[in-house]
Write a protein that holds these residues in place. Sequence first.
Motif, PDB file in Angstrom:
ATOM      1  N   UNK A  23       0.846  -1.185   0.000  1.00 41.29           N
ATOM      2  CA  UNK A  23       0.000   0.000   0.000  1.00 41.29           C
ATOM      3  C   UNK A  23       0.882   1.236   0.000  1.00 41.29           C
ATOM      4  N   UNK A  24       0.505   2.237  -0.806  1.00 41.00           N
ATOM      5  CA  UNK A  24       1.194   3.522  -0.809  1.00 41.00           C
ATOM      6  C   UNK A  24       0.248   4.597  -0.296  1.00 41.00           C
ATOM      7  N   UNK A  25       0.751   5.448   0.607  1.00 41.39           N
ATOM      8  CA  UNK A  25      -0.020   6.556   1.170  1.00 41.39           C
ATOM      9  C   UNK A  25       0.692   7.864   0.878  1.00 41.39           C
ATOM     10  N   UNK A  26      -0.057   8.858   0.405  1.00 37.54           N
ATOM     11  CA  UNK A  26       0.503  10.177   0.100  1.00 37.54           C
ATOM     12  C   UNK A  26      -0.311  11.239   0.821  1.00 37.54           C
ATOM     13  N   UNK A  27       0.379  12.140   1.557  1.00 37.02           N
ATOM     14  CA  UNK A  27      -0.331  13.119   2.369  1.00 37.02           C
ATOM     15  C   UNK A  27      -1.038  14.190   1.532  1.00 37.02           C
ATOM     16  N   UNK A  28      -0.530  14.468   0.346  1.00 36.84           N
ATOM     17  CA  UNK A  28      -1.197  15.412  -0.544  1.00 36.84           C
ATOM     18  C   UNK A  28      -1.566  14.659  -1.818  1.00 36.84           C
ATOM     19  N   UNK A  29      -1.237  15.193  -2.976  1.00 37.27           N
ATOM     20  CA  UNK A  29      -1.547  14.476  -4.212  1.00 37.27           C
ATOM     21  C   UNK A  29      -0.309  13.736  -4.688  1.00 37.27           C
ATOM     22  N   UNK A  30      -0.514  12.685  -5.461  1.00 34.83           N
ATOM     23  CA  UNK A  30       0.596  11.970  -6.073  1.00 34.83           C
ATOM     24  C   UNK A  30       1.440  12.949  -6.896  1.00 34.83           C
ATOM     25  N   UNK A  31       2.747  12.889  -6.724  1.00 33.85           N
ATOM     26  CA  UNK A  31       3.696  13.759  -7.451  1.00 33.85           C
ATOM     27  C   UNK A  31       3.545  15.228  -7.084  1.00 33.85           C
ATOM     28  N   UNK A  32       2.872  15.526  -5.971  1.00 30.37           N
ATOM     29  CA  UNK A  32       2.642  16.927  -5.584  1.00 30.37           C
ATOM     30  C   UNK A  32       3.948  17.672  -5.345  1.00 30.37           C
ATOM     31  N   UNK A  33       4.941  16.998  -4.805  1.00 26.81           N
ATOM     32  CA  UNK A  33       6.175  17.681  -4.429  1.00 26.81           C
ATOM     33  C   UNK A  33       7.180  17.746  -5.562  1.00 26.81           C
ATOM     34  N   UNK A  34       8.350  17.181  -5.328  1.00 23.45           N
ATOM     35  CA  UNK A  34       9.448  17.283  -6.295  1.00 23.45           C
ATOM     36  C   UNK A  34       9.115  16.630  -7.630  1.00 23.45           C
ATOM     37  N   UNK A  35       8.288  15.595  -7.612  1.00 20.17           N
ATOM     38  CA  UNK A  35       8.122  14.751  -8.794  1.00 20.17           C
ATOM     39  C   UNK A  35       7.166  15.287  -9.842  1.00 20.17           C
ATOM     40  N   UNK A  36       6.588  16.464  -9.630  1.00 17.07           N
ATOM     41  CA  UNK A  36       5.864  17.134 -10.715  1.00 17.07           C
ATOM     42  C   UNK A  36       6.549  18.431 -11.092  1.00 17.07           C
ATOM     43  N   UNK A  37       7.627  18.783 -10.367  1.00 18.73           N
ATOM     44  CA  UNK A  37       8.256  20.078 -10.578  1.00 18.73           C
ATOM     45  C   UNK A  37       9.766  19.949 -10.740  1.00 18.73           C
TER      46      UNK A  37
END
Length: 581
Positions: free
Chosen positions: A78-92
């Motif tokens: 199971x993967x849990x993300x506190x905001x959206x997937x790729x919200x941090x470094x991985x979309x920017x």
Amino acid sequence: MSKVIKLNETLKREVNNHDNNDDLKLTIAKLNSHVLMTRKERIADITDVTAWDMVIIGGGITGTGILKLACQMGLKVLLLEQKDFAWGSSSRSSKMVHGGLRYMAQGQVALTRESVVERQRLLKEGQPLVTKQSFVLSHYKKAFPGPWLFNRLLSCYDFIAGEKQHKFWPKSSYLSLAPQVAEHDLLGGTQFFDALTEDARLVQRLIQESLQLGGQALNYAQVTTLDINAADNQLSVLLEDQKQRLIINAKVVVNACGAWTNLLQINQDKQANISKKPPVNMRPLRGSHLVIANWRLPVASVISVQHAQDKRPVQIYPWQNVTIVGTTDVEHHDDMALEAKISQSEFDYLLATIEQQFPHAQITKDDIISTFAGVRPVTTTNDSLAPSKEKRDHHIAKHQGVFTVTGGKLTTFRLIAQQVLTMVCQQLTVNDKTNALVLTDALNIASQQPILSQYTGAESLAFSHDIEQQILACYGELSAAFVHASEKTDCQPIRYSRHLWAELVWSVKFEQVQHLDDLLLRRTRLGNVLPEGARDLIPQVKALCSPYLTWSEKKWQEEIRRYLALWQCSYSLPQGETSSI
């Protein structure tokens, strides 16, 4: 191992809604129920599991890479993300899948070797989501690096890749390759090759393919505490609406929170004594970028520029039918819970890069469509070291049943996942020598398989080449399902972007969209590449997506206001802040 997944009510509804289309019914039926679940069904399915083999905290490229490889092994994960997937470094990020030529110049040969090997593998397995890209560097009289030295460095770079991919072009030929570059004292330029990708879509591909294999992933689910016990680890998870808290048990927990690693509260025992010492010495470093219309600054190759101010390499490159300029490398002292944003001095620094390399283009702030800034998860042993001199190696640490992975690069996400899972397998088989062999074999087999699944249809998707490539890049093995689930008339580009109208519908149906910015900044890049964050398209987006979302009119208006405020704060031009470069 993953339980056999039964066809759930969502899947049945999707099939029954298309009684007149047998091909569509067959295609939809091939989607795993984990792909088709509503959020309510997903939460119920997650809470139904007594104990997971592994829970991953963090939905960026590192976490989702681990998720995919673990699912290929057959683990219950199971993967849990506190905001959206790729919200941090991985979309920017800068979107580059590269070997790290400058890391080789800094003596980090091992990192460069790992990166080049992984780049070659991703180019083989990840096309057209990962594409080979021409890079060029202009050489000027009495300027570093000279053609001879730079080409010697590239010879080493290409040796690792196993093929020669660089060439020096004299001025007359180079100007055809890189037109409009500054010509004063120009000797020529060197061309070499690396790769580009769409980072947020890469994360989505890994998630959706993991769901297809029986894994689970949930966004807007913050792990508030983690109790480390002798047996299973217990996680307390707060869902975004704060009306529900989940308690989840896991044999192994992986902290893949990147730059947010030290924000996770880990309770050392049942008495909940919180550790005062952070797991790693994290040094968040911000990298910012400008987005410019490609008709104002057209480039076919990535133009690498040694910035006159500090001699750092800055790139000007084509991406998603626009031109990107980046990146900076500065300390990030802002609240990590908020979206990172460009400072005025970073903005000026990047504009100066354009002026230096393309003086006749006369690019001003009025030509900038948008900006974006990401925070790198860099670990350090010397805070006084210049940010651009920090090493980009990854580190994996273990404390009881918790593995913390930090650092690293987009390019090496699969290698990091493999190394993490090697350690995880040892933890899972501490008291089970028979299972140890099974897990080791499973990891060895999974590591030899492609990290991204390809479309295996024998025929073309029957679209123009550009549209077909966009579909294959975004959906891989699910491309046929995407086409059959979409009206062909909807598979047309939105304005000058690469995105298709049908992508919006697929995203809200199958990709856990909870907010409008999820849709416009990560599932698609309309908010990045269109003026004013695609403000004028929002009514059309609303009309198209409303039937597939449970949002009331009040909710829609709240989401629109939220998105526009967020875009203005973090994706528009800077509001006059200052920061040192």
